[in-house]
Design an enzyme around this catalytic site. Structure first.
Site, mmCIF file in Angstrom:
data_model
loop_
_atom_site.group_PDB
_atom_site.id
_atom_site.type_symbol
_atom_site.label_atom_id
_atom_site.label_comp_id
_atom_site.label_asym_id
_atom_site.label_seq_id
_atom_site.Cartn_x
_atom_site.Cartn_y
_atom_site.Cartn_z
ATOM 1 N N CYS A 12 56.268 30.828 93.138
ATOM 2 C CA CYS A 12 55.906 31.800 93.728
ATOM 3 C C CYS A 12 56.999 31.615 95.153
ATOM 4 C CB CYS A 12 54.879 32.063 94.355
ATOM 5 S SG CYS A 12 54.327 30.267 95.833
ATOM 6 N N CYS A 96 54.907 29.990 104.784
ATOM 7 C CA CYS A 96 54.527 30.411 103.834
ATOM 8 C C CYS A 96 54.117 31.946 104.570
ATOM 9 C CB CYS A 96 53.823 30.191 102.853
ATOM 10 S SG CYS A 96 53.221 31.928 101.904
ATOM 11 N N GLU A 126 47.286 22.457 104.342
ATOM 12 C CA GLU A 126 47.566 24.030 104.626
ATOM 13 C C GLU A 126 46.580 24.169 105.700
ATOM 14 O OE1 GLU A 126 47.093 26.952 101.533
ATOM 15 O OE2 GLU A 126 45.905 28.559 102.880
ATOM 16 N N THR A 164 44.447 30.062 101.217
ATOM 17 C CA THR A 164 45.001 30.865 100.174
ATOM 18 C C THR A 164 45.037 29.740 98.912
ATOM 19 O OG1 THR A 164 47.344 29.182 100.136
ATOM 20 C CG2 THR A 164 47.377 31.354 102.044
ATOM 21 N N CYS A 194 46.306 34.034 98.083
ATOM 22 C CA CYS A 194 47.452 35.165 98.483
ATOM 23 C C CYS A 194 47.309 35.457 96.699
ATOM 24 C CB CYS A 194 48.479 34.005 98.403
ATOM 25 S SG CYS A 194 48.812 32.804 97.291
ATOM 26 N N SER A 223 46.700 22.208 95.377
ATOM 27 C CA SER A 223 45.804 23.065 95.261
ATOM 28 C C SER A 223 45.580 23.462 94.157
ATOM 29 C CB SER A 223 44.826 23.288 96.772
ATOM 30 O OG SER A 223 44.187 23.790 96.371
ATOM 31 N N ASN A 224 46.734 25.000 93.887
ATOM 32 C CA ASN A 224 47.098 25.731 93.048
ATOM 33 C C ASN A 224 46.692 25.557 91.908
ATOM 34 O OD1 ASN A 224 49.600 25.855 91.559
ATOM 35 N ND2 ASN A 224 49.776 25.790 94.060
ATOM 36 N N SER A 266 54.233 25.281 92.928
ATOM 37 C CA SER A 266 55.329 24.482 93.015
ATOM 38 C C SER A 266 55.695 23.302 92.272
ATOM 39 C CB SER A 266 54.288 23.470 93.937
ATOM 40 O OG SER A 266 53.643 23.713 94.860
HETATM 41 S S1 SF4 Z 1 50.527 29.570 97.031
HETATM 42 FE FE1 SF4 Z 1 51.392 29.543 98.553
HETATM 43 S S2 SF4 Z 1 53.038 29.067 99.194
HETATM 44 FE FE2 SF4 Z 1 52.605 30.336 96.688
HETATM 45 S S3 SF4 Z 1 52.924 32.210 97.867
HETATM 46 FE FE3 SF4 Z 1 50.149 31.317 98.412
HETATM 47 S S4 SF4 Z 1 50.429 31.149 99.991
HETATM 48 FE FE4 SF4 Z 1 52.753 31.194 100.049
#
Ligand code: SF4
Length: 327
Positions: A12, A96, A126, A164, A194, A223-224, A266
């Protein structure tokens, strides 16, 4: 057999920016450059930066006086920023901007006297950073069931924020539970999840509906990436979180007619290519990109770093742009 590649996937804009800040700091100041925590949650990225001259530390007391230190993309508690200032460290903040936005919201609500409910996962970097903006006023919940256990000083003066990188659907349930318990609660217009998290989950929903199994490339502490696995499983599509091609198990793809592949925010794109090749080595397969959302988000770099580079006559590598989005 077909391989369906979710798009967007992978890096990202916040991760791109964080990596570029480390690379540029090394180019300008020379190694070693200290980085507090993994700058992003991916071992391959961290190892590459370490080879360039980054030194990853857990806390600031491992950073020598006068050294340069970079804060990770996940953000840091206010106390860490204050400590860095007190020690006179040369700080570049790779937090970020979308995480910084949540920190600023926390600061504002605290200043206005709200109790702040943060929806997020305990111990994630975070969340530790955001809680640190107003530690006396923050309450953490992870599930709708947690709402009943909250004990805030004034139920009429409550705000909420979110991590996020949460599941869009689970977070909606948490916010609905908060609104039921605290009808006057205030917060961002929807949540703080996000754009990258939302887009990658939307792409997974599309791909998961078409495949027999989904491979999500990402770190166990990302996490994502974990949320992408969950989104697929909730839809009834088996999904596996893998670090790289070495984790692909033949039994997962043996009987599959369609295999989905995606990557957390990531995860560098070369790992996706390697996983695709690994699957194709086991079974010949056509590869198809499934475009769900176009992304062109890009965040600026700290101006001082760019100015220092120019002042020192350094030639910096061109910025890379976001991975899957630019394909
Ligand atoms: S995943 Fe984390 S680092 Fe990437 S845009 Fe979203 S908040 Fe920002």
């Amino acid at each position: 057999m077909k391989i369906l590649l979710a798009n967007p996937r992978g890096f990202c804009a916040g991760v791109d920016r964080a990596i570029e800040i480390v690379e540029r700091a090394i180019a300008v100041f020379g190694p070693p450059i200290h980085v507090r925590h993994e700058v992003v949650h991916n071992r391959h990225v961290v190892d590459r930066l370490r080879a360039l001259g980054a030194v990853f530390v857990d806390e600031l007391d491992q950073v020598p006086d006068g050294a340069t230190v970079i804060f990770s993309a996940h953000g840091v508690p206010r106390a860490v920023q204050q400590e860095a200032r007190r020690r006179g460290l040369n700080v570049f903040d790779a937090t970020c901007p979308l995480v910084t936005k949540v920190h600023l919201e926390a600061t504002r609500y605290a200043r206005e006297g709200y109790s702040i409910i943060l929806v997020g996962h305990a111990d994630h970097d975070e969340v530790v950073g955001t809680m640190g903006e107003a530690p006396d006023r923050m309450f953490l919940i992870a599930h709708p069931e947690d709402v009943d256990r909250l004990n805030v000083p004034d139920p009429e003066k409550v705000a909420y924020l979110t991590q996020t990188t949460l599941s869009v659907d689970d977070t909606r349930d948490c916010i609905e539970a908060l609104r039921r318990r605290f009808p006057r609660i205030v917060g961002p217009s929807k949540d703080d999840i996000c754009y990258a998290t939302q887009n990658r989950q939307a792409a997974v929903k599309t791909v998961a509906s078409e495949v027999d199994v989904l491979l999500v490339i990402g770190a166990a502490n990302s996490s994502n990436a974990n949320r992408l696995v969950e989104v697929s499983r909730v839809m009834g599509t088996p999904s596996h979180l893998i670090n790289d091609k070495n984790d692909v198990r033949s039994e997962w793809i043996a009987g599959a007619r369609r295999v989905g592949v995606t990557a957390g925010a990531s995860t560098p794109e070369f790992l996706v290519s390697e996983v695709v090749e690994e699957v194709r080595r086991a079974r010949s397969a056509e590869v198809r990109e499934v475009h769900v959302v176009e992304e062109d988000v890009r965040f600026g770099l700290p101006r001082e770093l760019e100015d220092m580079a120019r002042g020192a006559g350094k030639t910096l590598p061109p910025r890379s742009g976001t991975a899957a989005a630019s394909e």
